[in-house]
Scaffold this active site. Structure first.
Site, PDB file in Angstrom:
ATOM      1  N   CYS A 134      41.228  89.826  37.109  1.00 57.68           N
ATOM      2  CA  CYS A 134      42.442  90.800  37.341  1.00 57.68           C
ATOM      3  C   CYS A 134      43.181  91.424  38.364  1.00 57.68           C
ATOM      4  O   CYS A 134      42.766  91.280  39.763  1.00 57.68           O
ATOM      5  CB  CYS A 134      43.005  90.750  35.917  1.00 57.68           C
ATOM      6  SG  CYS A 134      45.008  90.883  35.880  1.00 57.68           S
TER       7      CYS A 134
ATOM      8  N   HIS B  43      41.984  86.315  32.470  1.00 61.27           N
ATOM      9  CA  HIS B  43      41.211  87.873  31.452  1.00 61.27           C
ATOM     10  C   HIS B  43      40.336  86.996  30.416  1.00 61.27           C
ATOM     11  O   HIS B  43      40.834  86.866  29.432  1.00 61.27           O
ATOM     12  CB  HIS B  43      42.454  89.092  30.200  1.00 61.27           C
ATOM     13  CG  HIS B  43      43.140  89.031  31.753  1.00 61.27           C
ATOM     14  ND1 HIS B  43      42.092  90.660  31.970  1.00 61.27           N
ATOM     15  CD2 HIS B  43      44.239  89.214  32.689  1.00 61.27           C
ATOM     16  CE1 HIS B  43      43.744  90.816  32.735  1.00 61.27           C
ATOM     17  NE2 HIS B  43      44.170  90.453  32.769  1.00 61.27           N
TER      18      HIS B  43
ATOM     19  N   GLU C  75      37.243  88.732  28.697  1.00 62.38           N
ATOM     20  CA  GLU C  75      37.218  89.556  28.183  1.00 62.38           C
ATOM     21  C   GLU C  75      37.556  89.559  26.686  1.00 62.38           C
ATOM     22  O   GLU C  75      37.616  90.265  25.724  1.00 62.38           O
ATOM     23  CB  GLU C  75      37.207  90.848  29.220  1.00 62.38           C
ATOM     24  CG  GLU C  75      38.628  91.368  29.162  1.00 62.38           C
ATOM     25  CD  GLU C  75      39.363  90.230  29.753  1.00 62.38           C
ATOM     26  OE1 GLU C  75      40.366  91.606  30.627  1.00 62.38           O
ATOM     27  OE2 GLU C  75      38.306  89.829  30.596  1.00 62.38           O
TER      28      GLU C  75
END
Length: 214
Positions: A93, A188, A190
């Site tokens: 991002c 994202h 994560e």
């Protein structure tokens, strides 16, 4: 301003020594995933924190704030030098924005680290309440789709001859790209529970470590 968070500094561990730029954004989530995959995690806030790391993740967050803080804390220029020297970098991002060579829709004075031969547009998907999730085919990671979470994400408007797209939306817009030791995603990984992009990045780190000793 204090940026210390010693509770996230990992003890010595087997595996590559990987930094996470920890000036702003969701660096904690990346640190957790990397530790779970066996990496030793170093939170990078100043130039001296770059010493001894073998790769770095630049997390999502606010790219303009991360840019200003990276320059204020003296980490931007040495990080640029390490990127140019071939250190593996994974930008998610805002991190993708920071490693792109060319930016669109930036604010006045915004700078980037560069290195990735792409043109990236900030906030390409609108405001935070327009965040969305979708499944992406990423052949480099296998047949199983990647569930991608987009939160005010950028998009890769064009890919230069040195870079390679890894994934696109149904409308053709590129949202994952790589170039040698550089990896970037608009979304994202994560926070979605799929660690394959982090594993792919750690593969680049390990390969460079091996090459350095041969």
């Amino acid at each position: 301003m204090t940026l210390r968070d010693d509770s996230l500094a990992a003890p010595g561990a087997p595996g590559p020594r990987v930094g996470v730029l920890a000036l702003q954004g969701d660096f904690r989530e990346h640190a957790r995933v990397l530790r779970e995959l066996g990496a030793e995690v170093v939170l990078v806030r100043r130039a001296e924190d770059l010493d001894g790391i073998e790769g770095i993740v630049i997390p999502g967050g606010e790219s303009t704030v991360m840019d200003k803080l990276s320059r204020a804390f003296g980490v931007a220029e040495p990080l640029k030098q390490r990127i140019a020297a071939g250190m593996p970098v994974y930008g998610t991002c805002a991190g993708l924005i920071m490693i792109a060579d060319t930016l669109l829709d930036t604010i006045e004075g915004q700078q980037n680290l560069g290195g990735l031969d792409v043109v990236v547009r900030r906030n390409a998907f609108g405001s935070q309440n327009q965040s969305f999730e979708t499944d992406l085919q990423v052949p480099a990671l296998g047949d199983q789709p990647v569930h991608a979470v987009f939160i005010r994400g950028p998009v890769v408007e064009s890919v230069g001859e040195n870079a390679t797209p890894l994934a696109s939306l149904a409308d053709g817009r590129v949202v994952a790209v790589e170039q040698g030791n550089l990896l970037g995603t608009s979304f994202h990984p994560e926070i979605q529970g799929d660690v394959r992009f982090h594993e792919y990045f750690l593969g680049k780190v390990r390969a460079r470590v091996v090459a350095a000793v041969e």
